[in-house]
Design a protein around this motif. Structure first.
Motif, short mmCIF file in Angstrom:
data_model
loop_
_atom_site.label_atom_id
_atom_site.label_comp_id
_atom_site.label_asym_id
_atom_site.label_seq_id
_atom_site.Cartn_x
_atom_site.Cartn_y
_atom_site.Cartn_z
N GLU A 78 -6.15 -0.75 -2.57
CA GLU A 78 -6.65 -0.75 -3.76
C GLU A 78 -5.93 0.05 -4.89
OE1 GLU A 78 -10.82 0.96 -5.60
OE2 GLU A 78 -11.08 -0.06 -3.82
N ARG A 79 -5.11 1.00 -4.32
CA ARG A 79 -4.17 1.76 -5.15
C ARG A 79 -3.15 1.08 -5.63
NH1 ARG A 79 -4.44 7.55 -2.12
NH2 ARG A 79 -6.39 8.13 -2.62
N ASN A 80 -2.53 0.14 -4.63
CA ASN A 80 -1.25 -0.46 -4.94
C ASN A 80 -1.66 -1.48 -5.89
OD1 ASN A 80 0.55 0.78 -3.40
ND2 ASN A 80 0.08 -0.30 -1.37
N LYS A 81 -3.26 -1.96 -5.58
CA LYS A 81 -3.43 -3.31 -6.66
C LYS A 81 -3.54 -2.76 -7.96
CE LYS A 81 -7.62 -4.92 -6.27
NZ LYS A 81 -8.68 -5.48 -5.91
N GLU A 82 -3.87 -1.62 -8.15
CA GLU A 82 -3.96 -0.94 -9.39
C GLU A 82 -2.51 -0.69 -9.96
OE1 GLU A 82 -6.36 2.46 -9.22
OE2 GLU A 82 -7.97 1.51 -8.49
N LYS A 83 -1.62 -0.34 -9.26
CA LYS A 83 -0.32 -0.09 -9.71
C LYS A 83 0.13 -1.41 -9.97
CE LYS A 83 0.66 4.07 -7.17
NZ LYS A 83 1.30 4.64 -5.92
N ASN A 84 0.13 -2.63 -9.27
CA ASN A 84 0.68 -3.72 -9.60
C ASN A 84 0.08 -4.38 -10.85
OD1 ASN A 84 2.04 -3.65 -7.36
ND2 ASN A 84 0.75 -4.85 -5.80
N SER A 85 -1.02 -3.85 -11.13
CA SER A 85 -1.71 -4.59 -12.41
C SER A 85 -1.21 -3.82 -13.58
CB SER A 85 -3.24 -4.51 -12.58
OG SER A 85 -3.83 -2.97 -12.43
N LYS A 86 -0.49 -2.70 -13.49
CA LYS A 86 0.02 -1.92 -14.58
C LYS A 86 0.80 -2.72 -15.57
CE LYS A 86 -0.45 3.01 -13.33
NZ LYS A 86 -0.05 4.32 -12.95
N LYS B 133 -0.14 -6.43 -22.04
CA LYS B 133 -1.38 -6.55 -22.72
C LYS B 133 -1.39 -5.69 -24.15
CE LYS B 133 -4.64 -8.73 -20.05
NZ LYS B 133 -6.05 -8.64 -19.26
N LEU B 134 -0.98 -4.40 -23.53
CA LEU B 134 -0.86 -3.37 -24.77
C LEU B 134 0.46 -3.64 -25.64
CD1 LEU B 134 -1.36 -0.20 -22.58
CD2 LEU B 134 -2.94 -1.13 -24.37
N LYS B 135 1.31 -4.03 -25.25
CA LYS B 135 2.30 -4.61 -26.00
C LYS B 135 2.06 -5.70 -27.13
CE LYS B 135 6.45 -3.37 -23.30
NZ LYS B 135 7.53 -3.80 -22.52
N ASP B 136 1.25 -6.44 -26.64
CA ASP B 136 0.78 -7.66 -27.37
C ASP B 136 -0.10 -7.20 -28.43
OD1 ASP B 136 2.12 -9.67 -25.82
OD2 ASP B 136 0.60 -10.22 -24.52
#
Length: 161
Positions: A92-100, A106-109
């Motif tokens: 779960e932690r790795n999934k969160e890191k991968n979604s960064k 999205k933040l750049k957009d």
């Protein structure tokens, strides 16, 4: 087979089924919005079918709550459970890191959209400033005309009509 032995076997089968579901969740994660997986031993003991999607229940069949004392009777099951819970937490932690990177994208957009909006507001503000200056010049001209008329009237009054 005695009822006691049957119940004991059913409890072991139930816990084994739960471990199978957790193992499969590590191999091919389900939609996290649909499935609820335990994160602690206590949650594992309280975990039952109604907490998960219909699809998961169809795939594995019913799972039931189990007592902590029942789990403690099977140290190998508890050891496997502890390992699986740690692995699920890491996944779960790795999934969160991968979604960064997705979040950063999205933040750049969003930043780009906000920059465009700011440029639009600056352009609008500049247009408003120009309009304000034109209005100011217009009214200064009108004020000067009115002041000129007032001076002429005062002059006429002083000179006696």
């Amino acid at each position: 087979m005695k009822i006691h032995e049957f119940n004991k076997q059913e409890a072991l089968n139930n816990m084994t089924l739960k471990l199978t579901i957790l193992n499969d969740a590590l191999k091919k994660p389900e939609n996290p919005n649909l499935e609820l997986y335990p994160k602690t031993v206590r949650q594992f003991n309280l975990w039952e079918s109604k907490q998960n999607s219909i699809e998961l229940n169809k795939r594995y069949g019913p799972i039931k709550k189990n007592a902590n004392s029942t789990l403690n009777k099977y140290p190998e099951v508890k050891a496997e459970l502890t390992t699986l819970l740690k692995l699920l937490t890491l996944a779960e932690r790795n999934k969160e890191k991968n979604s960064k990177p997705e979040r950063i994208s999205k933040l750049k957009d969003n930043i780009e959209e906000l920059k465009k909006y700011i440029l639009l507001l600056e352009s609008y503000t500049a247009t408003q400033k120009v309009e304000l200056l034109r209005t100011k010049e217009h009214f200064e001209g009108e004020i000067n005309k009115q002041n000129s008329i007032i001076r002429e009237l005062k002059e006429t009054i002083r000179n006696g009509h």
